[in-house]
Design an enzyme around this catalytic site. Structure first.
Site, PDB file in Angstrom:
ATOM      1  N   PHE A 149       3.954   6.760   2.527  1.00 42.44           N
ATOM      2  CA  PHE A 149       5.559   7.193   1.651  1.00 42.44           C
ATOM      3  C   PHE A 149       4.931   5.888  -0.296  1.00 42.44           C
ATOM      4  CE2 PHE A 149       7.738   3.516   2.507  1.00 42.44           C
ATOM      5  CZ  PHE A 149       8.668   3.050   1.060  1.00 42.44           C
ATOM      6  N   LYS A 173      -2.202  14.542   6.573  1.00 43.50           N
ATOM      7  CA  LYS A 173      -0.900  14.854   6.945  1.00 43.50           C
ATOM      8  C   LYS A 173      -0.219  13.201   6.299  1.00 43.50           C
ATOM      9  CE  LYS A 173       2.232  13.303   9.267  1.00 43.50           C
ATOM     10  NZ  LYS A 173       4.231  12.839   8.170  1.00 43.50           N
ATOM     11  N   GLU A 176       5.970  12.765   4.431  1.00 42.16           N
ATOM     12  CA  GLU A 176       7.062  13.895   4.565  1.00 42.16           C
ATOM     13  C   GLU A 176       8.176  13.267   3.129  1.00 42.16           C
ATOM     14  OE1 GLU A 176       6.993  11.584   6.801  1.00 42.16           O
ATOM     15  OE2 GLU A 176       9.240  10.893   7.926  1.00 42.16           O
ATOM     16  N   SER A 226       3.014   1.661   8.486  1.00 47.57           N
ATOM     17  CA  SER A 226       3.204   0.451   9.362  1.00 47.57           C
ATOM     18  C   SER A 226       3.052   0.075  10.554  1.00 47.57           C
ATOM     19  CB  SER A 226       4.996   1.020   9.359  1.00 47.57           C
ATOM     20  OG  SER A 226       4.689   2.225  10.857  1.00 47.57           O
ATOM     21  N   CYS A 281       1.873  -2.299   0.807  1.00 52.60           N
ATOM     22  CA  CYS A 281       1.235  -3.386   1.703  1.00 52.60           C
ATOM     23  C   CYS A 281       0.856  -4.273   0.742  1.00 52.60           C
ATOM     24  CB  CYS A 281       0.584  -2.711   2.332  1.00 52.60           C
ATOM     25  SG  CYS A 281      -1.029  -1.593   1.726  1.00 52.60           S
ATOM     26  N   GLU A 382       8.624  -7.510   7.684  1.00 48.88           N
ATOM     27  CA  GLU A 382       7.604  -7.198   7.205  1.00 48.88           C
ATOM     28  C   GLU A 382       9.468  -6.250   6.299  1.00 48.88           C
ATOM     29  OE1 GLU A 382       5.141  -3.789   7.113  1.00 48.88           O
ATOM     30  OE2 GLU A 382       4.950  -3.515   4.807  1.00 48.88           O
TER      31      GLU A 382
HETATM   32  P1  NAD Z   1       4.945   4.566   8.633  1.00 46.94           P
HETATM   33  O1  NAD Z   1       4.332   4.303   9.272  1.00 46.94           O
HETATM   34  O2  NAD Z   1       6.441   4.952   8.256  1.00 46.94           O
HETATM   35  O3  NAD Z   1       4.447   6.117   8.197  1.00 46.94           O
HETATM   36  C1  NAD Z   1       3.106   6.625   7.992  1.00 46.94           C
HETATM   37  C2  NAD Z   1       2.970   7.849   8.715  1.00 46.94           C
HETATM   38  O4  NAD Z   1       3.079   8.376   9.946  1.00 46.94           O
HETATM   39  C3  NAD Z   1       3.864   8.666   7.694  1.00 46.94           C
HETATM   40  O5  NAD Z   1       2.936  10.254   7.466  1.00 46.94           O
HETATM   41  C4  NAD Z   1       4.567   9.534   9.196  1.00 46.94           C
HETATM   42  O6  NAD Z   1       5.154  10.740   8.972  1.00 46.94           O
HETATM   43  C5  NAD Z   1       4.108   9.059  10.353  1.00 46.94           C
HETATM   44  N1  NAD Z   1       4.873   8.590  11.487  1.00 46.94           N
HETATM   45  C6  NAD Z   1       5.714   7.686  11.323  1.00 46.94           C
HETATM   46  N2  NAD Z   1       6.784   7.177  12.211  1.00 46.94           N
HETATM   47  C7  NAD Z   1       5.604   8.516  12.975  1.00 46.94           C
HETATM   48  C8  NAD Z   1       5.877   8.544  14.884  1.00 46.94           C
HETATM   49  N3  NAD Z   1       6.408   8.063  15.721  1.00 46.94           N
HETATM   50  N4  NAD Z   1       4.906   9.292  15.679  1.00 46.94           N
HETATM   51  C9  NAD Z   1       3.613  10.156  14.404  1.00 46.94           C
HETATM   52  N5  NAD Z   1       3.509   9.224  13.389  1.00 46.94           N
HETATM   53  C10 NAD Z   1       4.883   8.629  12.927  1.00 46.94           C
HETATM   54  O7  NAD Z   1       5.125   3.896   7.111  1.00 46.94           O
HETATM   55  P2  NAD Z   1       5.751   4.245   5.596  1.00 46.94           P
HETATM   56  O8  NAD Z   1       7.024   3.618   6.360  1.00 46.94           O
HETATM   57  O9  NAD Z   1       5.790   5.427   4.995  1.00 46.94           O
HETATM   58  O10 NAD Z   1       4.853   3.404   4.536  1.00 46.94           O
HETATM   59  C11 NAD Z   1       4.764   2.065   4.531  1.00 46.94           C
HETATM   60  C12 NAD Z   1       3.896   0.925   5.747  1.00 46.94           C
HETATM   61  O11 NAD Z   1       3.324   1.113   5.563  1.00 46.94           O
HETATM   62  C13 NAD Z   1       4.133  -0.592   5.224  1.00 46.94           C
HETATM   63  O12 NAD Z   1       4.267  -1.447   6.839  1.00 46.94           O
HETATM   64  C14 NAD Z   1       3.421  -0.735   4.563  1.00 46.94           C
HETATM   65  O13 NAD Z   1       2.950  -2.066   4.803  1.00 46.94           O
HETATM   66  C15 NAD Z   1       2.251   0.048   5.159  1.00 46.94           C
HETATM   67  N6  NAD Z   1       1.381  -0.045   4.639  1.00 46.94           N
HETATM   68  C16 NAD Z   1       0.183  -0.284   4.814  1.00 46.94           C
HETATM   69  C17 NAD Z   1      -1.139  -0.231   4.189  1.00 46.94           C
HETATM   70  C18 NAD Z   1      -2.574  -0.799   4.511  1.00 46.94           C
HETATM   71  O14 NAD Z   1      -3.384  -0.675   3.862  1.00 46.94           O
HETATM   72  N7  NAD Z   1      -2.583  -1.485   5.032  1.00 46.94           N
HETATM   73  C19 NAD Z   1      -1.143   0.601   2.790  1.00 46.94           C
HETATM   74  C20 NAD Z   1      -0.505   1.219   2.541  1.00 46.94           C
HETATM   75  C21 NAD Z   1       1.161   1.198   3.252  1.00 46.94           C
END
Ligand code: NAD
Length: 497
Positions: A149, A173, A176, A226, A281, A382
């Site tokens: 997000f 994808k 959401e 994450s 991040c 985090e």
């Molecule tokens: P998230 O992991 O909750 O979601 C990321 C994606 O995975 C979304 O599209 C979500 O719909 C999907 N998703 C979530 N739960 C899932 C599941 N159980 N099974 C399958 N798919 C699932 O992350 P977020 O809250 O949207 O973003 C924040 C996180 O992203 C933080 O931890 C941040 O550090 C990380 N991030 C990392 C980078 C990087 O380059 N390393 C960059 C941006 C964000």
């Protein structure tokens, strides 16, 4: 209420699942939209569209691809403000920050415009008599991207422009929580002339993600999100025989040596910790103060933190906007309370903030914690919010040992005037991206972005040369145009002479 759709075959497609996710305006706390959650059949339709498009796009000329990408870059440039407004409306970040996100995403489109140079192969002539060898790189087929997000435009743009420039077709994808920006990116790509099916979007949750990971026609998966989900994505993608790069979470440390310019270090700590409400991040979430500068540095950061203007992202006076959801805001706030219970000093407590006229918005003031014990949840987890922890170290050695003990290794930075110390740090620190007096060392588009340890699962970083390697597969062609003297039977292993 507006319902956000999928994007398949170059047009919007209504969802049929009857399942929707709420999309809030974080500044007001109101749910203004909902997003359709894809069924397995809808994911299959998007993959089928991408598969069909690959038949011609995969063999299209570099001139065709780059002409579209140049046009796309022009359209993105013309619509920067509009995309930034969509980001602010659903993510909450301030407009200037959203514009910065669009600009950093466009860097990858610019890299993709030059793909002809990047995809030049290698040729060795006369490796043996009348034998030449060429190494070329070809597209994989249909690739998927799953994005978080916090950068609803930039992170998708880390992926699809390069993937399609390399000749792949793509199914995205997006998160959401803020899906509108990526839909607009897809509309503009179609306007730029991208053939239908080359870039598709399926909205949704785990159902959509799992189908992408299992689908036999998906060749590779780029994920950013994450750490727990990144690990899951890597394991499941590998189980289904796919190439995968899964970028995870972070806890980025900024080391400040006693010789650093403390005014500059305090400014940068503020910018890197509280920009985008800490939902980056690459945000700095821990400052490691070395030697006896701790009290002075904490004082300077606190002084600045108290002056930050927090408000809706569409108000030009705001420097920091709200968090993404109420639940996330409350979780972030709970770390300030638990830190106090677990022995940290709360120097600035932002948890009581309300923004006049936006009492239901997901706002949280900025917090500064000092002398945070390494065992405190606020240090170990985090937090992904506007909470900066300061820890003290007596020496450089103690500081680097602390940073290198972290389970994450995304970004890190050192602030110093000592070139030798900076060089030592860049060689010794266990992280993928290092800043020297640069607090958020996000690489430019033509270098690659990626962390170490629990910040990245997979072998290749994202965008830059690694991105091109990820979205292509190598092929080596050995050619001989025979001379009559090359005839004859020889069952020995071919050797070069
Ligand atoms: P998230 O992991 O909750 O979601 C990321 C994606 O995975 C979304 O599209 C979500 O719909 C999907 N998703 C979530 N739960 C899932 C599941 N159980 N099974 C399958 N798919 C699932 O992350 P977020 O809250 O949207 O973003 C924040 C996180 O992203 C933080 O931890 C941040 O550090 C990380 N991030 C990392 C980078 C990087 O380059 N390393 C960059 C941006 C964000």
């Amino acid at each position: 209420m507006k319902t956000l759709t999928h994007w398949i075959d170059g047009k919007p497609v209504e969802g049929t699942s009857g399942r929707f996710g709420p999309v809030y305006n974080p500044a007001t706390g109101d749910q203004e939209k909902q997003v359709a959650f894809a069924t397995v059949e809808e994911v299959d339709a998007a993959v089928a569209s991408a598969r069909a498009a690959f038949a011609s796009w995969g063999g299209s000329s570099l001139a065709t691809r780059t002409a579209i990408l140049f046009k796309y870059r022009e359209l993105l440039d013309a619509h920067r403000d509009e995309i930034a407004e969509l980001i602010t409306a659903e993510h909450g970040k301030v407009h200037s920050d959203a514009l910065g996100e669009v600009a950093r995403g466009m860097e990858i489109v610019e890299l993709a415009c030059g793909i002809s140079v990047q995809l030049k192969g290698e040729l060795s002539t006369q490796v043996s008599n009348r034998v030449d060898v060429a190494s070329i790189r070809q597209p994989l087929g249909v690739v998927a991207g799953i994005t978080p997000f916090n950068f609803p435009a930039m992170v998708p743009m880390w992926m699809f422009p390069l993937a399609i420039a390399c000749g792949n077709t793509f199914v995205l994808k997006p998160s959401e929580k803020d899906p509108s920006a990526s839909l607009r990116l897809a509309e503009l790509a179609t306007e730029a002339g991208l053939p239908e099916g080359v870039l598709n979007i399926v909205q949704g949750d785990k159902t959509a993600v799992d189908r992408l990971l299992e689908h036999p026609d998906i060749e590779a998966v780029s994920f950013v999100g994450s750490t727990p989900i990144a690990k899951y994505i890597q394991l499941k993608a590998v189980e289904h025989g796919k190439r995968v790069q899964a970028l995870g979470g972070a806890k980025n440390h900024m080391l400040v040596l006693p010789d650093a310019d403390l005014e500059l270090a305090a400014d940068q700590a503020i910018n890197a910790a509280y920009g985008s409400a800490g939902e980056r991040c690459m945000a700095v979430s821990v400052v490691v103060a070395v030697g006896d500068i701790g009290d002075e540095l904490v004082g300077k950061i606190a002084e600045r933190a108290k002056k930050l203007r927090i408000g809706p992202g569409d108000d030009p006076a705001s420097e920091m906007g709200p968090l993404i959801t109420r639940e996330h805001r409350d979780k972030v706030a709970s770390y300030v309370a638990s830190a106090a219970e677990q022995g940290a000093e709360v120097v600035v407590d932002g948890t009581g903030l309300t923004v006049e006229g936006h009492e239901n918005g997901f706002f949280l003031g900025v917090s500064l914690l000092d002398r945070v014990p390494l065992t405190a949840d606020a240090y170990r987890d985090e937090i992904f919010g506007p909470v900066l922890a300061v820890v003290r170290a007596q020496t450089y050695e103690e500081a680097i040992q602390l940073i290198n003990s972290s389970r994450w290794g995304n970004g890190t930075a050192i602030f110093t005037r000592d070139g030798g110390a900076a060089r030592r740090f860049q060689m010794e620190v266990k992280a993928g991206m290092v800043g020297v007096n640069v607090p958020i060392p996000v690489p430019v588009g033509y270098h690659s972005f990626g962390g170490w340890k629990d910040s990245l699962f997979g072998d290749l970083h994202i965008y830059g040369n690694d991105g091109i390697a990820f979205y292509t597969q190598g092929k080596v062609v050995t050619t001989r145009w025979p001379d009559p003297s090359d005839g004859g039977i020889n069952l020995g292993f071919p050797s070069n002479s």
